[in-house]
Motif scaffolding. Structure first.
Motif, PDB file in Angstrom:
ATOM      1  N   GLU A  97       1.097  -0.773  -0.083  1.00 39.12           N
ATOM      2  CA  GLU A  97      -0.182   0.118  -0.009  1.00 39.12           C
ATOM      3  C   GLU A  97       0.882   0.960  -0.020  1.00 39.12           C
ATOM      4  O   GLU A  97       0.571   2.816  -0.558  1.00 39.12           O
ATOM      5  N   LEU A 100       2.328   1.554  -3.908  1.00 36.16           N
ATOM      6  CA  LEU A 100       1.086   2.138  -4.863  1.00 36.16           C
ATOM      7  C   LEU A 100       1.283   3.895  -4.020  1.00 36.16           C
ATOM      8  O   LEU A 100       1.162   4.068  -5.064  1.00 36.16           O
ATOM      9  N   HIS A 101       0.718   3.926  -2.825  1.00 41.07           N
ATOM     10  CA  HIS A 101       0.914   5.892  -3.526  1.00 41.07           C
ATOM     11  C   HIS A 101       2.242   6.666  -3.181  1.00 41.07           C
ATOM     12  O   HIS A 101       2.277   7.060  -4.148  1.00 41.07           O
ATOM     13  N   ALA A 103       4.317   4.962  -5.257  1.00 35.77           N
ATOM     14  CA  ALA A 103       4.125   5.106  -7.308  1.00 35.77           C
ATOM     15  C   ALA A 103       2.932   6.508  -7.645  1.00 35.77           C
ATOM     16  O   ALA A 103       3.927   6.852  -8.519  1.00 35.77           O
ATOM     17  N   ARG A 104       2.279   6.149  -6.983  1.00 33.11           N
ATOM     18  CA  ARG A 104       1.110   7.607  -8.215  1.00 33.11           C
ATOM     19  C   ARG A 104       1.865   8.878  -7.543  1.00 33.11           C
ATOM     20  O   ARG A 104       1.014   9.951  -8.780  1.00 33.11           O
ATOM     21  N   ARG A 109       3.691   4.902 -13.392  1.00 34.72           N
ATOM     22  CA  ARG A 109       2.013   3.901 -13.274  1.00 34.72           C
ATOM     23  C   ARG A 109       3.034   2.124 -14.095  1.00 34.72           C
ATOM     24  O   ARG A 109       1.936   1.729 -12.844  1.00 34.72           O
ATOM     25  N   ARG A 111       4.948   1.307 -12.336  1.00 32.39           N
ATOM     26  CA  ARG A 111       4.625   0.250  -9.891  1.00 32.39           C
ATOM     27  C   ARG A 111       3.710   0.208  -9.872  1.00 32.39           C
ATOM     28  O   ARG A 111       3.102  -0.158  -8.466  1.00 32.39           O
ATOM     29  N   GLU A 112       2.502   0.912 -10.586  1.00 32.95           N
ATOM     30  CA  GLU A 112       1.631   1.154  -9.367  1.00 32.95           C
ATOM     31  C   GLU A 112       0.599  -0.095 -10.013  1.00 32.95           C
ATOM     32  O   GLU A 112       0.396  -1.037  -9.132  1.00 32.95           O
ATOM     33  N   LEU A 116       0.228  -3.292  -7.282  1.00 32.91           N
ATOM     34  CA  LEU A 116      -1.723  -3.684  -7.783  1.00 32.91           C
ATOM     35  C   LEU A 116      -1.774  -5.202  -7.293  1.00 32.91           C
ATOM     36  O   LEU A 116      -2.528  -6.352  -7.046  1.00 32.91           O
ATOM     37  N   HIS A 135      -8.366  -5.068  -7.043  1.00 29.50           N
ATOM     38  CA  HIS A 135      -6.844  -5.237  -7.157  1.00 29.50           C
ATOM     39  C   HIS A 135      -6.638  -5.253  -8.783  1.00 29.50           C
ATOM     40  O   HIS A 135      -5.882  -5.172  -9.078  1.00 29.50           O
ATOM     41  N   ARG A 142      -3.195  -0.533 -15.354  1.00 23.21           N
ATOM     42  CA  ARG A 142      -3.092   0.156 -15.470  1.00 23.21           C
ATOM     43  C   ARG A 142      -1.498  -0.880 -16.334  1.00 23.21           C
ATOM     44  O   ARG A 142      -0.133   0.466 -16.697  1.00 23.21           O
TER      45      ARG A 142
END
Length: 376
Positions: A97, A100-101, A103-104, A109, A111-112, A116, A135, A142
């Motif tokens: 998690e 993910l944050h 990467a965003r 993208r 890595r997002e 996920l 997920h 993505r």
């Protein structure tokens, strides 16, 4: 659970991560980030996964505190992968998690999609069907535009595992076949190899044994991967030897150990050896329950009931004060050396205590300790 690079030979690395860090050539030393990344990359399949995880935590903290957030988002999937394999699923989910944050926030993208797909696989193992689907679909959305075939394959693996656990072997078999079909957007050789035992089980249950690829076991592969491949051979050859090897020396890898125990227990029941079957199935149940793998635990309980057994647990009260203290620290994920430093004893003494703890609690290894209330 795999992440970058896309093509990777799984070979055991003898050097410890800090040794690799200290021995980095000057060209790597000049780049602070690469000096941390190289040991993580090389040791994620090394002989000591706990040392690799310990280094990964230090590397992540260093990259994060020095502001190298984009680089940290590249390294975190390797740490998540290690924690998943070691059965530290809560830590793995937290780091996924966080990644993910990151990467965003840093516009990565690909890595997002990586994070996920890892969250999808964790959800599949835990029996969270809706979480897995959510997920996995986000990962595929993505991964496809940026041609991240690895994340797409890992999301597909997650969906297939969820379907296999839910009893839909035919759909799972179709997805696994797509993983191994060259040229398809969800195909990936590395992920297909990691998912090999799941694929074999799905194909056999679906009555599509012709889809099973030949399995070779390379002694230079990491022990956990060798065990997965022995599970493939056990299923295809109906071989007791391979069933036993699929659970041998797997205490550090509780989910794969539990999957092997479940299949071995099923085989022993078919061979009309109920007492041996019950012993294997109880190990699987305890491991699945300690991990929170609900669907797999229920399958193992069903097999145990069919053998006329139940799954009693050991009593924490049987432990001495120091055994309980050592066990509590081991349950938190500390290595023997970390526990030794905390308690001012030798790491061999830690190993001795754990060797006594496991039979008292009726468990096979440290991964199962998380299922007990060990805190004072």
């Amino acid at each position: 659970m795999a992440s970058r690079p896309d093509v990777l030979e799984l070979r055991v690395v003898d050097a410890e991560p800090w040794e690799v860090f200290d021995a980095a050539p000057e060209s790597v030393r000049r780049s602070g980030a690469h000096r941390w990344l190289l040991p993580m990359l090389l040791n994620r399949f090394g002989r000591d996964p706990w040392a690799a995880r310990e280094f990964g935590l230090a590397a992540h903290e260093q990259l994060r505190t020095t502001g190298m957030l984009a680089i940290s988002a590249i390294a975190l999937p390797w740490l998540v992968e290690l924690e998943c394999r070691l059965g530290l699923w809560a830590d793995a989910a937290e780091h996924a998690e966080e990644g993910l944050h990151l990467a965003r926030d840093t516009g990565q993208r690909p890595r997002e999609a990586d994070f996920l797909s890892q969250l999808a696989l964790l959800a599949a193992w835990r029996g969270d069907v809706s979480g897995c689907r959510r997920h996995a679909q986000l990962a595929l959305d993505r991964a496809t535009p940026v041609h991240n075939n690895l994340a797409a394959a890992q999301a597909t693996w997650a969906l297939a595992v969820s379907e296999l656990a839910s009893g839909d072997a035919e759909q799972a078999s179709d997805r696994f076949a797509a993983l191994a079909a060259p040229g398809l957007p969800k195909a990936h050789e590395h992920i297909a190899r990691l998912a090999a035992a799941d694929a074999v089980e799905a194909h056999i249950r679906a009555g599509r044994a012709e889809r099973i690829a030949e399995t070779s076991i390379d002694p230079s592969n990491p022990p956990w991967l060798q065990a997965v491949l022995h599970r493939c051979r056990a299923l295809t050859e109906d071989s007791e030897r391979h069933y036993r090897l699929s659970t041998s020396d797997m205490d550090d890898f509780p989910f794969e150990r539990a999957r092997g125990s479940l299949l071995h227990g099923q085989w022993l029941r078919r061979e009309r050896r109920p007492a041996e079957a019950r012993a294997e199935l109880r190990v699987g149940i305890d491991l699945f329950e300690s991990l929170g793998a609900r669907q797999w635990a229920e399958r193992a309980r069903g097999e145990l009931r069919a053998c006329g057994g139940s799954a009693p647990r050991g009593d924490v009260a049987a432990l001495t004060a120091q055994e309980r203290e050592v066990a509590a620290l081991a349950a938190r994920g500390l290595s023997n050396r970390e526990i030794a430093a905390r308690l001012f004893i030798s790491h061999r003494t830690v190993g001795y205590h754990l060797h006594k703890v496991f039979p008292k609690l009726g468990i096979a290894g440290r991964g199962q300790l998380r299922g007990f209330d060990l805190e004072p």
